[in-house]
Design an enzyme around this catalytic site. Structure first.
Site, mmCIF file in Angstrom:
data_model
loop_
_atom_site.group_PDB
_atom_site.id
_atom_site.type_symbol
_atom_site.label_atom_id
_atom_site.label_comp_id
_atom_site.label_asym_id
_atom_site.label_seq_id
_atom_site.Cartn_x
_atom_site.Cartn_y
_atom_site.Cartn_z
ATOM 1 N N CYS A 108 3.756 -34.346 -5.759
ATOM 2 C CA CYS A 108 3.372 -32.932 -5.747
ATOM 3 C C CYS A 108 3.479 -32.336 -4.359
ATOM 4 O O CYS A 108 3.859 -31.172 -4.196
ATOM 5 C CB CYS A 108 1.963 -32.758 -6.302
ATOM 6 S SG CYS A 108 0.640 -33.375 -5.224
ATOM 7 N N HIS A 118 -4.579 -32.072 -5.082
ATOM 8 C CA HIS A 118 -3.235 -31.594 -5.416
ATOM 9 C C HIS A 118 -2.794 -30.595 -4.350
ATOM 10 O O HIS A 118 -3.620 -29.880 -3.771
ATOM 11 C CB HIS A 118 -3.288 -30.927 -6.794
ATOM 12 C CG HIS A 118 -1.971 -30.486 -7.336
ATOM 13 N ND1 HIS A 118 -0.898 -31.329 -7.481
ATOM 14 C CD2 HIS A 118 -1.557 -29.269 -7.794
ATOM 15 C CE1 HIS A 118 0.120 -30.661 -8.005
ATOM 16 N NE2 HIS A 118 -0.259 -29.408 -8.198
ATOM 17 N N ASN A 157 1.407 -23.362 -8.089
ATOM 18 C CA ASN A 157 1.201 -24.751 -8.494
ATOM 19 C C ASN A 157 2.571 -25.339 -8.835
ATOM 20 O O ASN A 157 3.237 -24.855 -9.751
ATOM 21 C CB ASN A 157 0.281 -24.806 -9.718
ATOM 22 C CG ASN A 157 -0.036 -26.227 -10.154
ATOM 23 O OD1 ASN A 157 0.548 -27.189 -9.663
ATOM 24 N ND2 ASN A 157 -0.960 -26.360 -11.100
#
Length: 932
Positions: free
Chosen positions: A178, A346, A366
């Site tokens: 990520c 994250h 995101n």
């Protein structure tokens, strides 16, 4: 002459363009003339280096002026410092990673390197292994080239693989990286098809005509990435991991699924990080490797963050194209994830920064496909202004968030700054063997650098820890143990701090105390950390690299210094050139506690011998896990003999009162007069100056606060002259300890008791005594005196040894009673050879007068004496005598009492007495022996 050059440097730091070039040339010419006239070789070399740096800057400024019309990007400074052989070797060794070689970057590859004729069968294949996670392996369908993945290539041909739409909408699916995808999302604005695109210098082949990457005819791609201390060459082929399902294993542009250059960048980066099962990183670290831009991690959950200043400097740089911004969440529950619409632990990309009325807004993305999006629950936003319309806002998984909400829900703000904000850069490469645990809390083995600036221009210092295979092994092992949360923390922490030292720019022993901390950076679990500061012009300052829990035995690092004026940087030198480190331990036998305990004298002791007058510095540290309160005392002790009785006048210097983990004592002047951490005592032995100790032998005592506090320690001693240091054997070494059959006690009206002592041969001995309070703490303390006496007939009795008036408590009293001026004042030297340990020495007869009465709860001890059985017979016997005055009835046994011996000397436990000797000694029962 040098002052004129410094003035040009100051103006150079404040100017731009031709004006800056003029000052660079003027300063270089002055330094050149000064170097020619310098008589000292060291000054000549220093001036020549400054001249060379300014000439190099002038060349860059001229080149920048010529390219200004054709380039939209400011020039990036390069380190002009000449590397040592050791540094070059280090960089070559750091090329090896995960079974691959990533050599330092040398030149732009020729275009024919990507021709089909340069590869067998027209296709280049990189045989480097790429690991996959178990979830990825379940759907893995093989490595395929673009034309094998996309069978329906549009009519415009293979160019579609490198041609992006107006806005790229990247997302990750089953990839575990990520932070990498968030980094690519944030960097897209700098990778776009325009003049000055970062991709033009990072990815090859590149088509300068259309301002985008070109398709390689043979499938070979070369990337220029910054890691392990320099720009390096990363070579891959165009094969990508394919899936047997609708899931994807590489980053995809949702608006153009044919676009592969983001996936090729991802593949190249994952090659240097170990594979597609990448355990985790942070986007600041990833962007540093991908772009070379300076990473800064801003911790949002700290109280000292300046909101207005932080927003202003980031937004200004972002709008100027000089900053890339990403965010990282911390730990929170699954329920909080669903409620907030944020994924824990994250990384997110920031696609825009904007002021909207009173709101400071982040456009956040995101990178996960079909994932949670910020719900706005608990949002502080008050504006309802329509902010739609930009290409970024129409991307998937994007949302606006106020700065206040970012502060509340994210842990870290990562900013990567363009190096073009600076004109000068210096890189220093070094290897650090991690010190043992006992030295982790001090800086005796830490890398330290001296930094000198002649202007107040800001300086940024970046510390980069080189990646190693063993770190990846640790992360994978932790992941297999299902320790998914914060995997980076298993790799330890590091930090940068800046200190004002004395002399300026020299090494410092520890973070607290007499060295003033100018800036103390946080300990971070990232391989990069940044320190920003404004230097004091003309004053060298000391940079210290620190670590905590780094698991491997040694590491390679790179320090990069960025500034807009020249800096003089070198490894910091020791203020005292002669050093020695010794290690030891407080054991059950040697952990004697502080000076309030009679067992203080059992602490580890060392004999230190100086060959000429010298200042002295001592650093004591323990293992972090022990965290023991520790103390150093340097004492005069008649030729470095073991301290058996402590009196204040013998104190040469000491550390501050007991400090946990580590402490420091020094006679050097302090750079922090507001925080004195070591005491320098004046005494009656003579002295040479306020910082020098006379030649001779001294005793060093290392103690913990309480008896029985055990643990390992490390002691580093430094001086300006050669010295020797040797352990002094404990009294218990090869000696017998003979306690009296029972404590000495006193009945009502009694003040003196004695016990007969017998020896069979010549024996050397001393007496230790301590009263133990078991009665009421409100009772008045009795005062006690203990002696060894020959004979019982008045006029013929001789006192062989008697306890001193100070006992174990006098050192503590002397330290606490020193005034500030005395602590900072002159240090005593050594006088003549008079004997310590028994008060009232009688010259010539070898006997002592009786010492003064003292509180035996602090512990009392006599000096050592020879016990000759022939002499004892002549005098009619040898007696161990304990006397008491005061006490208000303490320790008395009254008629009819069930207590068969109160305490004496301040409590119901009596006076516990023992003889330490090198031969057998016997002690009889106590009897009353009041004198007439």
């Amino acid at each position: 002459m040098e002052a004129r050059a410094l003035e040009h440097e100051r103006r150079l730091a404040e100017s731009h363009g031709q004006e800056a070039l003029k000052h660079a040339i003027a300063a270089a010419e002055i330094y050149m003339r000064a170097a020619e006239k310098a008589a000292n070789p060291k000054d000549r070399n220093r001036l020549q280096r400054k001249c060379s740096d300014l000439i190099a800057l002038g060349e860059r400024l001229k080149a920048n002026a010529k390219s200004a019309a054709t380039s939209a990007r400011s020039p990036v400074p390069e380190s002009t410092r000449t590397l040592t052989i050791a540094e070059k070797t280090l960089l070559l060794k750091s090329s090896k990673l995960h079974g691959n070689i990533f050599p330092p970057w040398e030149k732009t590859p020729a275009s024919d390197e990507f021709a089909a004729s340069k590869a067998a069968d027209g296709c280049f294949t990189d045989h480097s292994p790429f690991t996959l996670s178990p979830e990825q392996q379940d759907i893995f369908a093989g490595w395929k080239r673009p034309h094998e993945i996309f069978m329906d290539v549009p009519e415009r041909g293979v160019d579609v693989f490198m041609t992006a739409t107006e806005s790229i909408d990247l997302g990750q699916d089953l990839a575990t990286d990520c932070s990498v995808v968030a980094s690519l999302c944030a960097a897209v604005r700098q990778f776009g098809p325009r003049t000055g695109s970062l991709l033009s210098s990072l990815m090859y082949p590149y088509d300068d005509d259309v301002k985008r990457p070109a398709v390689s005819q043979n499938g070979k791609y070369i990337f220029r990435m910054y890691f392990n201390g320099c720009w390096r060459k990363v070579l891959i082929d165009d094969r990508l991991p394919t899936s047997s399902s609708e899931r994807t294993l590489y980053v995809v542009d949702r608006r153009n699924p044919y676009l592969i250059w983001p996936a090729l960048i991802e593949k190249a980066y994952l090659k240097i990080r170990g594979g597609y099962d990448f355990p985790g990183s942070n986007s600041g670290t990833d962007l540093h490797a991908l772009t070379g831009w300076i990473p800064e991690q801003i911790f949002l959950q700290t109280d000292d963050i300046e909101l207005n200043e932080t927003w202003s400097r980031i937004k200004t740089a972002y709008e100027q194209g000089n900053a890339l911004v990403t965010l990282g969440t911390g730990k929170f529950s699954r329920e909080e994830e669903r409620t907030l619409g944020l994924v824990r632990e994250h990384d997110y990309a920031v696609l825009d920064l904007r002021n909207d009325g009173n709101n400071r807004l982040f456009l956040v993305k995101n990178p996960w496909r079909d994932s949670l999006v910020w719900t706005g629950v608990g949002s502080t936003a008050t504006s309802s202004t329509d902010r739609s319309g930009s290409p970024e806002e129409s991307m998937s998984n994007t949302f606006w968030m106020t700065f206040e909400d970012v502060l509340q829900h994210f842990d870290s703000l990562y900013v990567n700054w363009s190096p073009s904000l600076f004109r000068f850069r210096q890189d220093h490469h070094f290897t650090w063997t991690i010190p043992p645990k006992a030295e982790e809390l001090v800086f005796t083995q830490n890398p330290q650098y001296s930094i000198l600036s002649h202007t107040g221009s800001p300086v940024w210092i970046l510390l980069n820890r080189h990646w190693q295979d063993s770190e990846l092994d640790i992360l994978r092992e932790r992941k297999q143990e299902h320790d998914f949360h914060q995997p980076l923390k298993s790799l330890g922490y590091m930090s940068l701090s800046l200190f004002a030292s004395h002399p300026p720019g020299t090494r410092i022993p520890l973070s607290e105390g007499s060295h003033h901390a100018l800036h103390q950076g946080p300990f971070v679990d990232s391989p990069n950390t940044l320190l920003r500061y404004s230097p004091t012009p003309g004053v060298a300052q000391t940079l210290v690299i620190a670590q905590s829990d780094l698991p491997l035995p040694s590491y390679s690092f790179t320090l990069s210094f960025f500034s807009n004026s020249p800096l003089t940087i070198s490894p910091a030198s020791d203020p005292l050139p002669y050093n020695e480190t010794i290690t030891g331990a407080w054991t059950r036998r040697t952990a004697g506690g502080s000076t309030v305990y009679p067992s203080y004298v059992t602490n580890p002791q060392y004999a230190l011998t100086l060959t000429r007058p010298s200042p002295l510095s001592l650093v004591l540290s323990t293992e972090r896990a022990d965290n023991l309160p520790v103390h150093i005392a340097v004492l005069y002790s008649n030729g470095g003999q073991r301290v058996t009785a402590v009196v204040g006048r013998d104190l040469i210097c000491s550390s501050a009162e007991y400090q946990r983990g580590c402490t420091f004592a020094s006679t050097l002047p302090s750079s922090n007069t507001s925080n004195v951490t070591s005491s320098v005592a004046s005494n009656n032995h003579g002295h040479t100056s306020s910082s020098l100790i006379d030649p001779g032998t001294y005793t060093i005592v290392l103690s913990t606060y309480e008896p029985g506090q055990t643990g390992r320690y490390s002691l580093r001693v430094s001086a300006a002259c050669p010295f020797t240091i040797e352990p002094i054997l404990s009294d218990a070494a090869g000696r017998l300890r003979t306690p009296a059959p029972s404590p000495a006690t006193f009945r009502q009206g009694e003040g003196r008791v004695r016990a007969r002592v017998d020896v069979a041969r010549l024996t050397r001995a001393s007496v230790l005594a301590r009263s133990v309070k078991t009665g009421s703490t409100t009772q008045k303390t009795a005062m006690v005196r203990v002696a060894l006496e020959l004979g019982t007939i008045e006029g013929r009795k001789r006192v062989l040894a008697s306890t001193a008036s100070g006992g174990g408590g006098e050192l503590a009293a002397s330290l606490s009673n020193l005034s500030l001026s005395e602590r900072l004042g002159g240090i005593g030297g050594i006088g003549g050879g008079h004997i310590h340990g028994g008060q009232g020495t009688t010259e010539g007869d070898g006997y002592s007068a009786k010492g003064e009465f003292a509180d035996a709860s602090l512990g009392l001890r006599t000096r050592e004496v020879d016990l000759d059985p022939d002499v004892i017979r002549v005098y009619g016997g040898l007696w161990l005598v304990v006397e008491q005055i005061g006490g208000g009835g303490q320790g008395h046994v009254t008629e009819g009492s069930d207590d068969d011996g109160g305490g004496g000397g301040g409590g119901g436990g009596g006076v516990h007495v023992e003889i330490s000797s090198d031969g057998v000694v016997s002690i009889g029962e106590w009897e009353v022996a009041d004198e007439d």
